[in-house]
Design an enzyme around this catalytic site. Structure first.
Site, PDB file in Angstrom:
ATOM      1  N   LYS A 188     -40.794 -35.468 -35.541  1.00 39.13           N
ATOM      2  CA  LYS A 188     -40.086 -36.407 -36.415  1.00 39.13           C
ATOM      3  C   LYS A 188     -38.593 -36.131 -36.282  1.00 39.13           C
ATOM      4  O   LYS A 188     -38.174 -34.957 -36.210  1.00 39.13           O
ATOM      5  CB  LYS A 188     -40.563 -36.178 -37.860  1.00 39.13           C
TER       6      LYS A 188
ATOM      7  N   SER B 291     -42.460 -41.767 -44.867  1.00 38.19           N
ATOM      8  CA  SER B 291     -41.339 -41.941 -43.969  1.00 38.19           C
ATOM      9  C   SER B 291     -41.655 -41.518 -42.543  1.00 38.19           C
ATOM     10  O   SER B 291     -40.875 -41.807 -41.636  1.00 38.19           O
ATOM     11  CB  SER B 291     -40.140 -41.132 -44.487  1.00 38.19           C
TER      12      SER B 291
ATOM     13  N   SER C   3     -45.069 -38.533 -47.401  1.00 38.13           N
ATOM     14  CA  SER C   3     -44.713 -39.068 -46.085  1.00 38.13           C
ATOM     15  C   SER C   3     -45.527 -38.569 -44.905  1.00 38.13           C
ATOM     16  O   SER C   3     -45.339 -39.046 -43.784  1.00 38.13           O
ATOM     17  CB  SER C   3     -43.239 -38.824 -45.793  1.00 38.13           C
TER      18      SER C   3
HETATM   19  N1  GLN Z   1     -42.006 -42.565 -50.565  1.00 34.57           N
HETATM   20  C1  GLN Z   1     -41.415 -41.370 -51.076  1.00 34.57           C
HETATM   21  C2  GLN Z   1     -39.924 -41.545 -51.156  1.00 34.57           C
HETATM   22  O1  GLN Z   1     -39.463 -42.533 -50.736  1.00 34.57           O
HETATM   23  C3  GLN Z   1     -41.787 -40.174 -50.263  1.00 34.57           C
HETATM   24  C4  GLN Z   1     -41.019 -40.032 -49.007  1.00 34.57           C
HETATM   25  C5  GLN Z   1     -41.304 -38.720 -48.323  1.00 34.57           C
HETATM   26  O2  GLN Z   1     -42.332 -38.087 -48.562  1.00 34.57           O
HETATM   27  N2  GLN Z   1     -40.359 -38.298 -47.484  1.00 34.57           N
HETATM   28  O3  GLN Z   1     -39.228 -40.707 -51.617  1.00 34.57           O
END
Ligand code: GLN
Length: 483
Positions: free
Chosen positions: A76, A151, A175
């Protein structure tokens, strides 16, 4: 060749059926051919990959072995990679080449992995659809009109489309697990402190945790083995021995106590997903598990608490991107204030700016007690709920998400609608617990995930349950049409 799992690749390499270089060439060609439909990569690292593959082949020829020796993966794009762009999905860092490798990257490289590239992601890991990336949205290989989740949507789409067997990802509020659910993968968010955060660009430091995304629990075990462990460079890393995850996969589930929280089956849950979750419960009962209804009474407060704490930490973490030391700098600044304002205004996208503002507000004098302190108190209550539940059960089971992957653009005008989709995943981050999502069936041709949560450092238990489930179901073997 592209259909092989990490475990199959390891066997093939050990049996000299093919070399890592051959496999790497096949996958690089596949990425070049198919990724334009998905946009799952931000940077491809062909030269590095071929160099690492040849080096792994030499190490094998010299008698070395290891499940990750010669295994192609991707990172990532928030794991720092020396000399290679690490963009975090943001224009702010489009020109940033990290001067060092993240601990996860260097540990996996030492184990012999081959890095094919850096995967697309929501900007600074903020999102659940992978639509906030400066490099454009990622598409779900199961239906190109739908989001892959976020994400870590690039890692998920690439693995689901068989462009590579596994990838690293991070989970701040879901995410890893949510994109795993949306793309029919297995994804594990480890216990907070299990995997080093050193060199992982911070979103919300008290919640962020790196982990594996792959097709099977067995592959997650292999990748986690290479990622986990104490790191003196990360003050939140925990000095606990790392068990042999692969060795633990075959434990019997006889007598395993599974807790199913009654709060999970409320109005917001798609009834078709509820049915699939019931099916997965029946499957585990056949394997000897015992089901118990439990309660997590403070779950309803978790989303508001998370969406105060995460933006508060983000506003502090992202203050370092000021146009002075690194990252995007505006043209011809008039003075220092203009430099800060325009560099940040031009470098950050709308969702990141929204969260910086929310976080700065929640932390400001006069509001700190009302918002941030209150959210921290809720966080403790959420953790206490889990501690009470784990006195009675060994794991907790439920849906990973209330709905399947939505259409691209469907939630763009309403950020809160997207935040609500995190309802099942966020609590594990607030409490620091490990969680796993695994394939549990399909709704309208779109994958559905079942989530398992366990007590601290019981990643092995999650992988064991998921592996036994996968030996008796075939959801995880389904391949999206066209890939
Ligand atoms: N959807 C959550 C956020 O927007 C989690 C994102 C994540 O786990 N990086 O913060």
């Amino acid at each position: 060749m592209h259909q092989m799992t990490l475990a199959e690749i390891a066997r093939g390499l050990a049996d000299k059926k093919f070399s890592s270089e051959e496999l790497t060439k096949v996958l690089l060609a596949r990425i070049t051919q198919l990724d334009p439909q998905l946009n799952s990569f931000i940077t491809l690292t062909q030269e590095l990959a071929l160099e690492q593959a040849k080096a792994a082949d030499v190490r094998r020829a010299n008698g070395e072995s290891g499940a990750l020796l010669g295994a192609p993966i991707a990172h990532k794009d928030l794991f720092c990679t020396q000399g290679i762009r690490t963009s975090c999905g943001s224009k702010m860092l489009d020109n940033f080449k990290a001067p060092y490798d993240a601990t996860v990257v260097s540990k996996l490289a030492a184990a012999g992995t081959v890095t094919l590239g850096k995967t697309n992601m929501d900007e600074f890991a903020m999102g659940s659809a992978n639509e906030s990336s400066w490099y454009g949205a990622v598409k779900n290989p199961w239906n190109l009109e739908h989001v892959p989740g976020g994400s870590s949507g690039g890692s998920a789409a690439a693995v689901a489309a068989r462009l590579l067997p596994a990838a690293t990802a991070t989970d701040t509020g879901g995410s890893i697990r949510q994109p795993a659910a949306f793309t029919n993968l297995t994804g594990l968010k480890p216990t907070y402190g299990r995997v080093s955060r050193w060199g992982m660009i911070a979103y919300a430091s008290s919640l962020d945790q790196g982990g594996p995304l792959a097709r099977t629990a067995e592959d997650c075990a292999i990748l986690l083995q290479g990622m986990a462990g104490f790191d003196p460079n990360d003050s939140t890393s925990i000095d606990e021995p790392v068990p042999d995850y692969a060795a633990g996969l075959n434990g019997s589930l006889q007598g395993l106590r599974i807790g199913v929280p009654k709060e999970y089956f409320g109005a917001g849950l798609d009834p078709r997903i509820a049915d699939l979750i019931q099916n997965s419960i029946k499957e585990l009962q056949k394997l000897g598990a015992v089901i118990k209804e439990i309660s997590l009474p403070n779950m309803q407060h978790a989303i508001p608490a998370y969406y105060v704490i995460a933006p508060a930490e983000a506003s502090s973490n992202l203050s370092r991107f000021d146009g002075v030391r690194f990252g995007h700098r505006c043209a011809d600044p008039k003075n220092l204030e203009d430099l800060y304002k325009r560099s940040r205004g031009e470098g950050f996208g709308a969702e990141v700016q929204r969260r910086i503002m929310v976080g700065a507000y929640a932390l400001s004098a006069g509001y700190y007690d009302a918002y941030y302190l209150k959210a921290q108190k809720i966080r403790r209550l959420v953790k206490n709920d889990f501690m009470a539940a784990f006195n009675e059960v060994d794991i907790i089971l439920g849906p990973t998400t209330p709905n399947p992957a939505w259409k691209l653009g469907a939630k763009n005008s309403d950020p809160v609608a997207a935040y609500l989709e995190d309802v099942y995943t966020i609590t594990a981050n607030l409490a620091g617990l490990p969680g796993l999502s695994m394939p549990a069936g399909f709704v309208d041709g779109l994958p559905v995930g079942v989530q398992l949560l366990a007590p601290y450092f019981q990643e092995g238990r999650l992988l064991n349950v998921a592996h036994q489930y996968q030996l008796n179901t075939d959801w995880h073997t389904r391949t999206p049409t066209g890939f």
